[in-house]
Write a protein that holds these residues in place. Structure first.
Motif, PDB file in Angstrom:
ATOM      1  N   LEU A  88      -0.742   3.138   4.909  1.00  0.00           N
ATOM      2  CA  LEU A  88       0.329   2.997   3.929  1.00  0.00           C
ATOM      3  C   LEU A  88       1.485   2.177   4.478  1.00  0.00           C
ATOM      4  N   LEU A 140       5.290   5.645   2.182  1.00  0.00           N
ATOM      5  CA  LEU A 140       4.974   6.941   1.606  1.00  0.00           C
ATOM      6  C   LEU A 140       6.245   7.443   0.921  1.00  0.00           C
ATOM      7  N   ARG A 196       0.869  -1.171   0.000  1.00  0.00           N
ATOM      8  CA  ARG A 196       0.000   0.000   0.000  1.00  0.00           C
ATOM      9  C   ARG A 196       0.907   1.223   0.000  1.00  0.00           C
ATOM     10  N   TRP A 245      -3.888   9.796   5.023  1.00  0.00           N
ATOM     11  CA  TRP A 245      -3.222   8.635   4.423  1.00  0.00           C
ATOM     12  C   TRP A 245      -3.846   7.372   4.983  1.00  0.00           C
ATOM     13  N   GLY A 280       1.819   5.477  -1.016  1.00  0.00           N
ATOM     14  CA  GLY A 280       1.395   6.845  -1.260  1.00  0.00           C
ATOM     15  C   GLY A 280       2.560   7.658  -1.789  1.00  0.00           C
TER      16      GLY A 280
END
Length: 363
Positions: free
Chosen positions: A206, A209, A129, A203, A131
């Motif tokens: 995550l 990032l 996951r 967010w 970002g």
């Protein structure tokens, strides 16, 4: 005689992690071993996303287990679990974000933003996951590179929802201003705006990032390095001497604020003629590799000077998405796995596990 767990583990110990070179038994990545007559089952938990490696790893585990006496059927469940890792001392983790990776360069125009976008997409392709925070207040480029437009929503009037494309959560000042509007802000204003983008974005769970840092070592870069919980930094440079001079400054800045360097990416390392296949080192040869060796940091890989990389990024479909099985995409994916593995080998963050002590008049 019935197969023992020790015999099974001894057989499996021959399978090693292709990135670390260590076996999965001694590193305690093997879980839930079950043996029933000729049937065996076990789980393997990786500390980094590795979707593309799972089929080959599963085949190796099955072959190794079947070499143990009496084993007929093997069931292997391979998963990845990314955890939060240590950051600078005294800096708290960001809610909803396990690890922050700064992608930086001392000089503009070396392909840092393209590298950041493809690194994020490669990690997402491996099952993480991910970002992206576009930290370049004065020249945001991630909205175009990642093919995103529009304004972030805010459900409470305080925090913004990240925009999403290609499976990646994104925030950028480019979503909040007109495309041709110049940000004529002094350092403190730009720094404050960046902190708001970082901390007032919701967010969502995550693993990583990716922060696309602005070039240089000024106010914004220093503030990010001191106040933001950065797990590690990736330095991007070209082989050219003038770019290497500035890359050294970036390395020195991160060292001074105790942010570990995860490695160096050498962009535009060579150009291959699309007509005749002739290879030419337009910006010099192996400058980044030599500098990485000089500073004792990992050389993550070299990217070519290729027209399709630029065209794909300009179209909002970077190479990892536009040509996922191509040679250049494989380089980006290799870099992403190396970064993820280096993070997985770092010390874990235990700050959230300490109890909170409340003091009042009655205590």
């Amino acid at each position: 005689m019935a197969l023992t767990e020790q015999e099974l583990l001894a057989a499996i110990a021959g399978v090693t992690d292709p990135h670390t070179g260590k076996d999965f038994v001694s590193t305690r990545a093997l879980r839930n071993v079950q043996i029933s007559a000729g049937d065996v089952a076990f789980d393997v938990e990786l500390g980094y996303p590795a979707r593309s490696l799972i089929p080959a790893l599963r085949s190796q585990f099955i072959a190794a287990a079947k070499a143990a006496p009496g084993v007929q059927n093997v069931s292997v469940n391979i998963t990845s679990k990314v955890t939060a890792h240590a950051v600078q001392r005294g800096v708290q983790l960001l809610p909803g974000v396990k690890n922050i990776v700064a992608v930086a360069s001392g000089k503009g125009g070396v392909g840092k933003s393209t590298t950041a976008a493809n690194l994020a997409l490669a990690l997402a392709a491996e099952g993480a996951r991910v970002g992206v925070l576009d930290a370049d207040i004065y020249g945001p480029s991630q909205p175009m590179m990642l093919g995103i437009s529009g304004r972030p929503e805010s459900f409470d009037g305080k925090n913004m929802e990240p925009l999403v494309n290609h499976g990646v959560q994104v925030m950028s000042i480019g979503f909040l201003v007109e495309q041709d509007q110049a940000m004529i802000w002094r350092g403190p204003m730009a720094t404050q705006a960046l902190e708001q983008l970082l901390r007032q974005t919701n967010w969502k769970d995550l693993d990583y990032l990716i922060v696309d840092m602005p070039p240089g070592t000024g106010d914004i870069q220093l503030t990010l390095s001191q106040r933001v919980p950065i797990t590690g930094a990736v330095i991007v440079t070209t082989p050219q001497d003038i770019a290497l001079i500035d890359a050294r400054k970036g390395i020195t800045m991160f060292e001074k604020v105790n942010v570990p360097i995860l490695g160096l990416v050498e962009n535009m390392a060579q150009h291959v003629c699309s007509n005749c296949g002739h290879v030419e080192h337009i910006f010099g040869a192996d400058g980044g590799k030599k500098m990485a060796a000089e500073y004792g940091i990992d050389y993550l890989g070299a990217l070519p000077l290729a027209r399709q990389i630029r065209e794909q990024a300009d179209s909002g479909r970077p190479t990892v998405v536009a040509d996922p099985d191509g040679e250049v995409a494989q380089i980006y994916k290799h870099v992403a796995r190396e970064v993820a593995v280096k993070i997985a080998l770092k010390s874990k963050d235990f700050s959230s596990k300490f109890p909170t002590i409340s003091v009042s008049k009655s205590t």
